[in-house]
Design a protein around this motif. Structure first.
Motif, short mmCIF file in Angstrom:
data_model
loop_
_atom_site.label_atom_id
_atom_site.label_comp_id
_atom_site.label_asym_id
_atom_site.label_seq_id
_atom_site.Cartn_x
_atom_site.Cartn_y
_atom_site.Cartn_z
N SER A 38 40.94 -2.93 29.03
CA SER A 38 40.72 -1.55 29.48
C SER A 38 39.36 -1.05 29.05
CB SER A 38 41.82 -0.64 28.91
OG SER A 38 43.09 -1.02 29.37
N ILE A 39 39.02 -1.28 27.78
CA ILE A 39 37.72 -0.83 27.27
C ILE A 39 36.57 -1.52 28.00
CG2 ILE A 39 36.21 -0.85 25.24
CD1 ILE A 39 38.76 -0.56 23.53
N LEU A 40 36.72 -2.83 28.24
CA LEU A 40 35.69 -3.58 28.94
C LEU A 40 35.47 -3.05 30.35
CD1 LEU A 40 33.75 -6.00 28.92
CD2 LEU A 40 35.63 -7.41 29.73
N LEU A 41 36.57 -2.75 31.04
CA LEU A 41 36.46 -2.23 32.40
C LEU A 41 35.85 -0.83 32.42
CD1 LEU A 41 39.86 -3.41 33.95
CD2 LEU A 41 37.57 -4.25 34.49
N ILE A 42 36.20 -0.02 31.44
CA ILE A 42 35.63 1.34 31.37
C ILE A 42 34.13 1.27 31.18
CG2 ILE A 42 35.52 3.43 29.95
CD1 ILE A 42 38.54 2.99 29.40
N ILE A 43 33.70 0.37 30.29
CA ILE A 43 32.26 0.23 30.04
C ILE A 43 31.55 -0.37 31.26
CG2 ILE A 43 30.55 -1.02 28.65
CD1 ILE A 43 32.51 -0.85 26.30
N THR A 44 32.20 -1.38 31.89
CA THR A 44 31.58 -2.09 33.01
C THR A 44 31.49 -1.22 34.25
OG1 THR A 44 32.46 -4.18 32.18
CG2 THR A 44 31.71 -4.13 34.47
N ILE A 45 32.52 -0.42 34.52
CA ILE A 45 32.57 0.37 35.75
C ILE A 45 32.02 1.77 35.56
CG2 ILE A 45 34.12 1.37 37.50
CD1 ILE A 45 35.98 -1.01 37.03
N GLY A 46 32.42 2.40 34.46
CA GLY A 46 32.07 3.81 34.27
C GLY A 46 30.62 4.06 33.97
N LEU A 47 30.05 3.32 33.03
CA LEU A 47 28.69 3.60 32.59
C LEU A 47 27.62 3.26 33.62
CD1 LEU A 47 28.90 2.51 28.83
CD2 LEU A 47 29.11 4.79 29.83
N PRO A 48 27.64 2.07 34.25
CA PRO A 48 26.57 1.74 35.20
C PRO A 48 26.50 2.70 36.39
CG PRO A 48 27.78 -0.23 34.56
CD PRO A 48 28.55 0.94 34.05
N ALA A 67 37.94 10.43 33.88
CA ALA A 67 38.61 10.04 35.13
C ALA A 67 38.71 8.53 35.25
CB ALA A 67 37.86 10.62 36.32
N VAL A 68 37.62 7.84 34.95
CA VAL A 68 37.61 6.37 35.03
C VAL A 68 38.58 5.78 34.00
CG1 VAL A 68 36.23 4.30 34.67
CG2 VAL A 68 35.27 6.23 35.91
N SER A 69 38.54 6.32 32.79
CA SER A 69 39.43 5.83 31.74
C SER A 69 40.90 6.00 32.12
CB SER A 69 39.17 6.57 30.42
OG SER A 69 37.84 6.37 30.00
N GLY A 70 41.23 7.17 32.65
CA GLY A 70 42.61 7.44 33.06
C GLY A 70 43.07 6.50 34.15
N CYS A 71 42.20 6.28 35.13
CA CYS A 71 42.54 5.40 36.25
C CYS A 71 42.75 3.96 35.80
CB CYS A 71 41.42 5.48 37.29
SG CYS A 71 41.75 4.50 38.77
N ILE A 72 41.84 3.49 34.95
CA ILE A 72 41.93 2.11 34.47
C ILE A 72 43.16 1.92 33.58
CG2 ILE A 72 40.85 0.41 32.94
CD1 ILE A 72 38.15 1.34 34.04
N LEU A 73 43.39 2.85 32.68
CA LEU A 73 44.55 2.75 31.79
C LEU A 73 45.87 2.76 32.56
CD1 LEU A 73 43.41 5.04 28.83
CD2 LEU A 73 43.70 2.56 28.79
N PHE A 85 50.44 -0.29 34.63
CA PHE A 85 51.28 -0.73 35.74
C PHE A 85 51.36 -2.26 35.80
CE2 PHE A 85 51.63 -2.16 40.18
CZ PHE A 85 52.88 -1.64 40.49
N LEU A 86 50.21 -2.92 35.63
CA LEU A 86 50.18 -4.38 35.68
C LEU A 86 50.99 -4.98 34.53
CD1 LEU A 86 46.43 -5.02 36.61
CD2 LEU A 86 48.43 -5.28 38.08
N CYS A 87 50.87 -4.37 33.33
CA CYS A 87 51.64 -4.85 32.18
C CYS A 87 53.14 -4.66 32.42
CB CYS A 87 51.22 -4.11 30.92
SG CYS A 87 49.63 -4.64 30.25
N LYS A 88 53.49 -3.56 33.06
CA LYS A 88 54.90 -3.31 33.36
C LYS A 88 55.45 -4.38 34.29
CE LYS A 88 58.04 0.10 35.41
NZ LYS A 88 58.13 1.43 36.07
N VAL A 89 54.70 -4.72 35.31
CA VAL A 89 55.12 -5.74 36.27
C VAL A 89 55.25 -7.10 35.56
CG1 VAL A 89 54.45 -7.06 38.31
CG2 VAL A 89 54.15 -4.58 38.26
#
Length: 222
Positions: free
Chosen positions: A42-52, A59-65, A70-74
């Motif tokens: 989650s942290i990696l995706l937030i940094i990779t998607i949100g910052l650049p 908003a990005v953090s909430g969406c990614i988390l 959901f994926l972990c639940k599945v």
């Protein structure tokens, strides 16, 4: 074995396994939420998607988390489906206890502990593919009667009873999160022989542990 006795035993085993299943479900959920991998991703995706792309961090953090959750639940549902077989009450012996354990020439044994006409513990032995090695299973004690020596008494009686079955060793399997059982078996002379993956659906994994005990001609000291 009377039919009403079989019914009592089956009801006892079904209830204890249901309680164990509920307890194990909670353990596995705790392990999932304490697993650092989903948080790291989650942290990696937030940094990779949100910052650049200069996107709103909240908003990005909430969406990614939410997506990771959901994926972990599945994944957890798939994992639980695989591992919950451990708590199945559809074993071949449970369809007819008398026929499986008593009405055949194989080296099988089934013992129960009772109190006030209620089953409070069970233990059984059956043959394995290896000559001279028996499989210990159906080891259950009523949760309300644990830490009262019921399991130890059943184990002692079983060690004495298997003498005529001519087994030189006993083996059993349990799962790694069943710490109470692991401590109990170790205390009664069983030693870990092998650990294998029983169920695995990333990021969840469960190992099964094989224990074995060499038998003496006369078991004492328990």
């Amino acid at each position: 074995m009377k039919r009403e006795d079989e019914t009592k035993i089956l009801q006892f085993i079904t209830k204890v396994q249901a309680d164990m299943k509920t307890e194990e479900h909670g353990k596995q959920l705790k392990l999932l939420f304490s697993n650092p991998i989903p948080y790291g991703v989650s942290i990696l995706l937030i940094i990779t998607i949100g910052l650049p792309f200069d996107l709103p961090v909240v908003a990005v953090s909430g969406c990614i988390l939410m997506t990771i959750f959901f994926l972990c639940k599945v994944q957890f549902q798939k994992f639980w489906k695989e591992m919950s077989i451990i708590f199945s009450s559809n074993g071949e012996d449970l369809t007819n206890l008398s026929k499986f354990y008593l009405e055949n020439e194989k080296k099988r044994l089934f013992l129960i502990a009772e109190y006030n006409n209620h089953v409070i513990g069970t233990i059984a032995v059956r043959e394995t593919e290896r000559e001279g090695t028996g499989k210990l299973w159906r080891m259950f004690v009523d949760p309300s009667c644990r830490r009262m020596g019921i399991g130890s008494k059943l184990m002692k009686e079983l060690f004495c009873a298997v003498q005529h079955l001519e087994y030189s060793s006993l083996e059993l399997r349990t799962h790694e999160t069943n710490t109470m059982a692991i401590e109990f078996y170790s205390r009664h002379g069983f030693r870990e022989r092998k650990k294998t993956v029983f169920a695995e659906v990333f990021p969840c994994k469960l190992h099964a542990i094989l224990f074995q005990k060499q038998l003496k001609q006369v078991e004492t000291g328990f």
